[in-house]
Design an enzyme around this catalytic site. Sequence first.
Site, mmCIF file in Angstrom:
data_model
loop_
_atom_site.group_PDB
_atom_site.id
_atom_site.type_symbol
_atom_site.label_atom_id
_atom_site.label_comp_id
_atom_site.label_asym_id
_atom_site.label_seq_id
_atom_site.Cartn_x
_atom_site.Cartn_y
_atom_site.Cartn_z
ATOM 1 N N ILE A 79 39.485 32.199 21.557
ATOM 2 C CA ILE A 79 40.024 31.658 19.880
ATOM 3 C C ILE A 79 40.725 32.761 19.876
ATOM 4 O O ILE A 79 41.752 32.022 19.304
ATOM 5 C CB ILE A 79 38.579 31.794 18.924
ATOM 6 C CG1 ILE A 79 37.236 30.770 19.420
ATOM 7 C CG2 ILE A 79 38.577 32.061 17.793
ATOM 8 C CD1 ILE A 79 36.359 30.906 18.669
ATOM 9 N N PRO A 107 32.877 28.425 13.085
ATOM 10 C CA PRO A 107 33.233 28.002 14.295
ATOM 11 C C PRO A 107 32.041 27.189 14.508
ATOM 12 O O PRO A 107 30.659 28.610 14.610
ATOM 13 C CB PRO A 107 33.902 28.611 15.284
ATOM 14 C CG PRO A 107 34.345 29.877 14.638
ATOM 15 C CD PRO A 107 34.147 29.835 13.212
ATOM 16 N N GLY A 108 31.924 26.022 15.153
ATOM 17 C CA GLY A 108 30.661 26.004 15.766
ATOM 18 C C GLY A 108 30.524 26.296 17.565
ATOM 19 O O GLY A 108 31.784 27.299 17.752
ATOM 20 N N TYR A 149 22.932 38.674 15.791
ATOM 21 C CA TYR A 149 24.469 37.370 15.528
ATOM 22 C C TYR A 149 24.273 36.509 14.822
ATOM 23 O O TYR A 149 25.270 36.776 13.558
ATOM 24 C CB TYR A 149 24.800 36.937 17.138
ATOM 25 C CG TYR A 149 25.635 35.876 16.602
ATOM 26 C CD1 TYR A 149 26.821 36.644 17.810
ATOM 27 C CD2 TYR A 149 26.030 35.134 15.958
ATOM 28 C CE1 TYR A 149 28.646 36.194 17.610
ATOM 29 C CE2 TYR A 149 27.251 34.377 16.626
ATOM 30 C CZ TYR A 149 28.821 34.484 17.816
ATOM 31 O OH TYR A 149 29.669 33.488 17.538
ATOM 32 N N GLN A 196 20.383 31.246 14.867
ATOM 33 C CA GLN A 196 20.048 30.026 16.188
ATOM 34 C C GLN A 196 18.680 31.175 17.303
ATOM 35 O O GLN A 196 19.444 32.421 17.098
ATOM 36 C CB GLN A 196 21.109 30.445 16.780
ATOM 37 C CG GLN A 196 20.863 30.617 17.752
ATOM 38 C CD GLN A 196 21.043 28.197 18.307
ATOM 39 O OE1 GLN A 196 20.861 27.346 17.808
ATOM 40 N NE2 GLN A 196 19.674 28.412 19.041
ATOM 41 N N ALA A 233 37.977 39.540 16.301
ATOM 42 C CA ALA A 233 36.868 39.841 18.271
ATOM 43 C C ALA A 233 35.334 40.082 17.365
ATOM 44 O O ALA A 233 34.436 40.853 16.426
ATOM 45 C CB ALA A 233 37.560 41.720 17.548
HETATM 46 N N1 CAA Z 1 19.815 25.217 21.708
HETATM 47 C C1 CAA Z 1 18.466 24.672 22.011
HETATM 48 N N2 CAA Z 1 17.678 24.576 22.714
HETATM 49 C C2 CAA Z 1 17.403 25.914 23.035
HETATM 50 C C3 CAA Z 1 19.143 26.591 22.354
HETATM 51 C C4 CAA Z 1 19.127 26.432 22.104
HETATM 52 N N3 CAA Z 1 20.185 27.147 21.477
HETATM 53 N N4 CAA Z 1 18.592 28.140 23.714
HETATM 54 C C5 CAA Z 1 17.289 28.004 24.188
HETATM 55 N N5 CAA Z 1 17.151 27.142 23.711
HETATM 56 C C6 CAA Z 1 15.619 26.817 24.733
HETATM 57 C C7 CAA Z 1 15.356 26.596 26.059
HETATM 58 O O1 CAA Z 1 16.258 25.784 26.602
HETATM 59 C C8 CAA Z 1 14.289 26.157 26.814
HETATM 60 O O2 CAA Z 1 13.632 25.282 26.205
HETATM 61 P P1 CAA Z 1 12.340 24.724 27.058
HETATM 62 O O3 CAA Z 1 11.499 26.136 27.150
HETATM 63 O O4 CAA Z 1 12.509 23.402 26.545
HETATM 64 O O5 CAA Z 1 12.775 25.211 29.232
HETATM 65 C C9 CAA Z 1 13.294 27.824 25.503
HETATM 66 O O6 CAA Z 1 14.521 27.690 24.382
HETATM 67 C C10 CAA Z 1 13.387 29.305 26.065
HETATM 68 O O7 CAA Z 1 15.234 29.425 26.421
HETATM 69 P P2 CAA Z 1 14.896 29.963 27.864
HETATM 70 O O8 CAA Z 1 14.173 29.940 28.926
HETATM 71 O O9 CAA Z 1 16.693 30.579 27.904
HETATM 72 O O10 CAA Z 1 14.504 31.485 27.246
HETATM 73 P P3 CAA Z 1 14.946 33.578 28.106
HETATM 74 O O11 CAA Z 1 14.361 34.414 27.951
HETATM 75 O O12 CAA Z 1 15.281 32.861 29.438
HETATM 76 O O13 CAA Z 1 16.833 33.179 27.756
HETATM 77 C C11 CAA Z 1 18.029 33.170 25.847
HETATM 78 C C12 CAA Z 1 17.035 33.077 26.040
HETATM 79 C C13 CAA Z 1 18.746 34.267 25.984
HETATM 80 C C14 CAA Z 1 18.204 33.455 24.108
HETATM 81 C C15 CAA Z 1 18.719 32.120 26.340
HETATM 82 O O14 CAA Z 1 17.730 30.518 25.556
HETATM 83 C C16 CAA Z 1 20.346 31.346 25.721
HETATM 84 O O15 CAA Z 1 21.188 32.249 25.981
HETATM 85 N N6 CAA Z 1 20.475 30.783 24.158
HETATM 86 C C17 CAA Z 1 21.368 30.250 24.227
HETATM 87 C C18 CAA Z 1 21.399 31.166 22.802
HETATM 88 C C19 CAA Z 1 22.647 30.182 22.312
HETATM 89 O O16 CAA Z 1 23.108 29.027 21.622
HETATM 90 N N7 CAA Z 1 23.659 31.085 22.055
HETATM 91 C C20 CAA Z 1 25.233 31.393 20.832
HETATM 92 C C21 CAA Z 1 26.098 31.958 22.542
HETATM 93 S S1 CAA Z 1 27.857 31.300 22.106
HETATM 94 C C22 CAA Z 1 28.591 31.644 20.436
HETATM 95 O O17 CAA Z 1 27.422 32.831 19.785
HETATM 96 C C23 CAA Z 1 29.830 31.225 19.380
HETATM 97 C C24 CAA Z 1 28.743 30.803 18.712
HETATM 98 O O18 CAA Z 1 29.243 31.401 17.472
HETATM 99 C C25 CAA Z 1 28.430 29.652 17.912
#
Ligand code: CAA
Length: 246
Positions: A15, A183-184, A153, A147, A89
């Site tokens: 970004i 941002p989304g 975060y 989230q 950052a």
């Molecule tokens: N949306 C929908 N479902 C989600 C989700 C999300 N953001 N994050 C996790 N889930 C769901 C998974 O799909 C999973 O579902 P099922 O049990 O049906 O398979 C369940 O939650 C458990 O997740 P994991 O199996 O992945 O569990 P884990 O312990 O291995 O990992 C985690 C946990 C590290 C949080 C991982 O799920 C992850 O990385 N999730 C994404 C979280 C996220 O949205 N981060 C945003 C990063 S980008 C950012 O932050 C920029 C911004 O400003 C938007």
Amino acid sequence: MTQRIALVTGGTGGIGSAICEALAGLGMKVVAGYSNEEKAKAWQQEQKDAGFDFEIQHVDVTSYESCQQAVTEIKEKCGGSIDVLVNNAGITRDGFFKKMGWDQWHAVLTTNLDSAFNMTRPVIEDMLEKKWGRIINISSVNGEKGQMGQANYSAAKAGIHGFTKALAQEGARNGVTVNTISPGYILTPMVAKIDEAIQQKIVAQIPVGRMGQPSEIGRAVAFLAAEEGGYITGSNLSINGGQHMH
Ligand code: CAA
């Protein structure tokens, strides 16, 4: 009018690069803050090839001393004080809270929230004195809605908007506006780190049906930073493809 000077922290990232380009489009002198020198130098060269003349500046946003030092060096390098600060950052250290360690909590809070103090404090007095300034804080949809997997975060990003609203009141009489952009999910290396299957679930939650482009954030930063932006302060601009409306 003299050329405005802008500092974008995390300026060489996904970004951040788009923000630098958009501010250059307003005719500003743009400095990209970086933490990794090798990456920053390569980025500067790439940008030069694309026609952008950006300065780069090392700054560790988790350290107040480093931020003070960076501001001093930028003033020398650019021959004036910073007019526009974009606190961009940020990092993620995702994980469910029941498994989250203190290090994971602390790294995100210090990089994403303490940084607002560290970077803004050394620039605010010059802005107030000049009676012109733009501070744009990059938050996140996940600071607005929460989230799962992001207690650290979401807490830091929600804190950012409280900071914006307080500082906006302090700056208003002196022409210093302070705003948040939330941002989304934007197509950046940060989002690319998310497991592919989870990314698909996320896109399914976005009415527009896709993730955002960095340029769609850059454009909004330029809108707030413009000369004509003086009446917009203390606001939060959500840019998330309709994922969260409030
Ligand atoms: N949306 C929908 N479902 C989600 C989700 C999300 N953001 N994050 C996790 N889930 C769901 C998974 O799909 C999973 O579902 P099922 O049990 O049906 O398979 C369940 O939650 C458990 O997740 P994991 O199996 O992945 O569990 P884990 O312990 O291995 O990992 C985690 C946990 C590290 C949080 C991982 O799920 C992850 O990385 N999730 C994404 C979280 C996220 O949205 N981060 C945003 C990063 S980008 C950012 O932050 C920029 C911004 O400003 C938007």
